[in-house]
Design a protein around this motif. Structure first.
Motif: not given
Lengths: 214, 457
Positions: B279-281, B283-288
């Motif tokens: 999940a964290a990964q 979220t991280l990839s969704a963050l520009s």
């Protein structure tokens, strides 16, 4: 509005003659020979005139009659018609509130009806020395309203509304009609000498609520 | 000693030292005392008291009997005369606990004495019964005669006699394994059989009791009692070893269950952590990637321009609403005026024909000549004032046409204003939505700490 809308002399007379014609009672035996209808009490005539001049209050009264079971769904139809036709705006002649409620002297208009003998006005003095006006519509008066109706489309509205008001007021004396009108907050709360304000938005909301609960 | 330890070590394929250490650790006797004869003989029983039964006269009683060597029977022609009481009192005096002695009988007793010989030593147990509780002493009658213990309760009585007799007869408690009732995993606990049980070894209770020998129906207990009574060699060692074995097995299975649970917990913790990592990964990839300063500036600028546009539209809508209300009032006034004019003009011809026949004030007949004079001299037939010339039909028609035009104009204006108000309201709604979207974008670009917190949460 800069000035308060005033009915013309002709309009005052038309209102009164149609009220006497359509909202009156059968004349008693001691009435003038040619009487076709009668109305007892100036207060009653004033009260009925108030409903004719304030269609929002008339619609409100129809909703009360419906809610209290004295009238059926036709009361809602009539109220809808009044609001749809924008009568509370177009047909409203505001009235001033005096000590005994809405009042406007009708003497001149009644004089116009009485001297050509369309209407006869008698003043009754009872044992308690209370003066009581009795208005009789004479046969000539009924002929007069028939001619007005035949002249075009302008006066049919008066006949219809006066008849509706007659149904609403049937059996109630002038004082009781005034009480019914006082029960409307806006009317009861108006200061003496002030115009009785319109209650159109409240009536629209009330009708919407009643219809949503059907 | 050596024989037993050696045998264990050989069977266990362990050193003798290790075998001895383990056996000692589990408290398993390494010796079996030689079977010896241990005598316990009841020589005299005496008791006294008062039998009190409701609605019957008190009945004092006193009993004393010396028992010479041999087998004794307690018999009677009738029931309920105290045969069991005699046996139960002997048991009470030897154990310290009243056991099966009836509570009402216990209440009748005043004093009990028992003489016995315990492995050749003469003793007397004597006690008063006060409120159902024993208070007395244990005395050695053999020389040197001496009091051995005093007691004033059931428990202190038990400790006194059990301690003396176990020691005198060289008896040790026997360990045994007792299963827990209704335990789904069939676990059990280590228990000790002591004098309370030993004393009942040859006591045959009433049939209703359920046990053949002794007081308890625990599986295996009667066997242990017989083994102890008869003096079977290695009895204590055998039972201690059995208990130790079961205890160890239970510990092992408890340990295994705990280990299984721990492994499961570790597994689910691991799965949880892996899930959170995924999940964290995502979220991280969704963050520009970290926005640049110019990106933020652009976003803030766009937001500010949108907000200004929204503000401007908002005040336009408010102004327009005010104008619309004014236009509606104007149109309504013109409509009212038009209506009034139409009705008045329509009614007027009828009133013109209404010639007064009498004065409305005094009701006097006016007469025809007054009406004629009005027509000729324009003096009112009623009040004599000069009558203004009546508006002619042409003038009236012009006035009506003007009112109609006026009404049409103001109505059109009101309708146009209504359309403008609707359009402006829609534009305002769109501008508000756009401003909100741009504000969120600014939040996203600049609100890293908040997002980080949400992600960590």
């Amino acid at each position: 509005m800069k000035t308060v809308r005033r009915a013309t002399r002709e309009q005052d007379i038309v209102r009164l003659v149609f009220l006497l014609d359509r909202a009156g009672e059968d004349p008693p035996p001691d009435a003038p020979q040619t009487a076709v209808s009668c109305m007892i009490g100036q207060m009653r005539l004033q009260a009925l005139d108030f409903w004719l001049r304030n269609p929002d209050y008339l619609a409100n009264e129809l909703l009360t009659e419906y809610e209290e079971g004295r009238m059926g769904p036709e009361a809602l139809d009539e109220a809808n018609t009044i609001l749809d036709n924008r009568e509370p705006v177009i047909r409203r002649f505001p009235m001033t509130r005096w000590h005994y409620g809405a009042y406007e002297p009708l003497d001149n208009a009644l004089a116009m009806l009485s001297y050509p003998q369309l209407v006869e006005i008698r003043v009754d003095r009872t044992a308690e020395r209370v003066r009581r006006h009795i208005y009789y519509l004479l046969a000539e008066g009924r002929k007069f309203t028939a001619e007005l109706l035949a002249s075009g489309d302008y006066f049919a509205w008066y006949a219809e509304r006066a008849e509706l008001i007659g149904r609403l007021a049937a059996g109630a004396g002038g004082a009781r009609l005034k009480d019914r009108q006082y029960q409307v907050n806006t009317y009861g709360a108006a200061k003496r000498g002030a115009l009785i304000a319109s209650i159109e938005p409240e009536v629209r909301a009330r009708l919407t609520k009643i219809e949503s609960e059907l | 000693v050596t024989d037993f330890v050696t045998a264990v070590a050989t069977r266990a394929e362990a050193s003798e030292k290790r075998a001895e250490a383990v056996l000692t650790e589990y408290g398993i006797p390494l010796l079996s005392p030689r079977a010896v004869r241990r005598g316990l003989t009841v020589e005299r029983l005496a008791f006294s008291g008062t039998k009190t039964i409701e609605d019957r006269a008190e009945e004092p009683f006193s009993f004393e009997r010396h028992f010479t060597t041999g087998v004794w029977c307690v018999t009677s022609r009738r029931n309920l005369v105290g045969k069991s009481t005699v046996l139960n009192l002997i048991l009470w005096a030897l154990r310290g606990q009243p056991g099966p002695l009836r509570a009402d009988v216990r209440g009748w007793l005043d004093h009990v004495e028992l003489d016995a010989s315990v492995d050749g030593e003469e003793i007397t147990v004597r006690f008063d019964v006060v409120g159902g509780s024993p208070r007395g002493e244990l005395i050695r009658r053999s020389a040197p005669m001496s009091p051995l213990a005093a007691f004033d309760s059931h428990d202190s009585f038990e400790r006194a006699v059990a301690g003396y007799i176990m020691d005198r007869l060289r008896l040790d408690p026997t360990r045994f394994w007792q299963r827990r009732p209704n335990d789904p995993e069939e676990r059990g606990d280590q228990r000790l059989l002591g004098w309370q049980s030993y004393a009942t070894a040859l006591y045959i209770p009433e049939a209703s009791f359920g046990a053949v020998l002794g007081e308890q129906t625990i599986s295996g207990q009667a066997g242990i009692l017989l083994q102890v009574f008869v003096g079977v060699p290695w009895t204590a060692t055998y039972h201690a070893a059995r208990v130790a074995e079961r205890h160890a097995a239970q510990q092992r299975s408890v340990g295994q269950a705990a280990a299984r649970e721990a492994a499961q917990a570790r597994g689910s913790r691991r799965a949880d952590l892996e899930g959170r990592l995924v999940a964290a990964q995502s979220t991280l990839s969704a963050l520009s990637p970290t926005p640049s300063a110019s990106e933020i500036d652009d976003a803030v600028g766009a937001y500010q321009r949108a907000a200004e546009r929204q503000g401007a539209l908002s005040s336009q809508v408010i102004d327009c609403q005010r104008e619309l209300e004014a236009a509606n009032i104007l149109a309504a006034e013109d409509e009212q005026y038009l209506l009034d004019l139409r009705e008045t003009l329509a009614a007027r011809p009828f009133f013109a024909k209404l010639n007064p026949t009498r004065c409305p004030r005094c009701e006097h007949e006016l007469g025809a000549e007054r009406n004629e004079r009005e027509a000729q001299t324009h003096h009112c037939a009623v009040c004599d004032s000069i009558v203004a010339g009546q508006e002619d039909a042409e003038e009236a028609a012009e006035r009506l046409a003007a009112a109609e035009t006026q009404h049409a104009d103001t109505k059109t204006q009101a309708e146009a204003m209504q359309a403008r108000y609707t359009a402006l309201s829609e534009q305002l709604a769109a501008a508000t939505a756009e401003t909100e979207a741009l504000r969120r974008e600014v939040d996203r670009l600049t609100g890293q700490p908040a997002q980080l917190a949400a992600w960590q949460n």
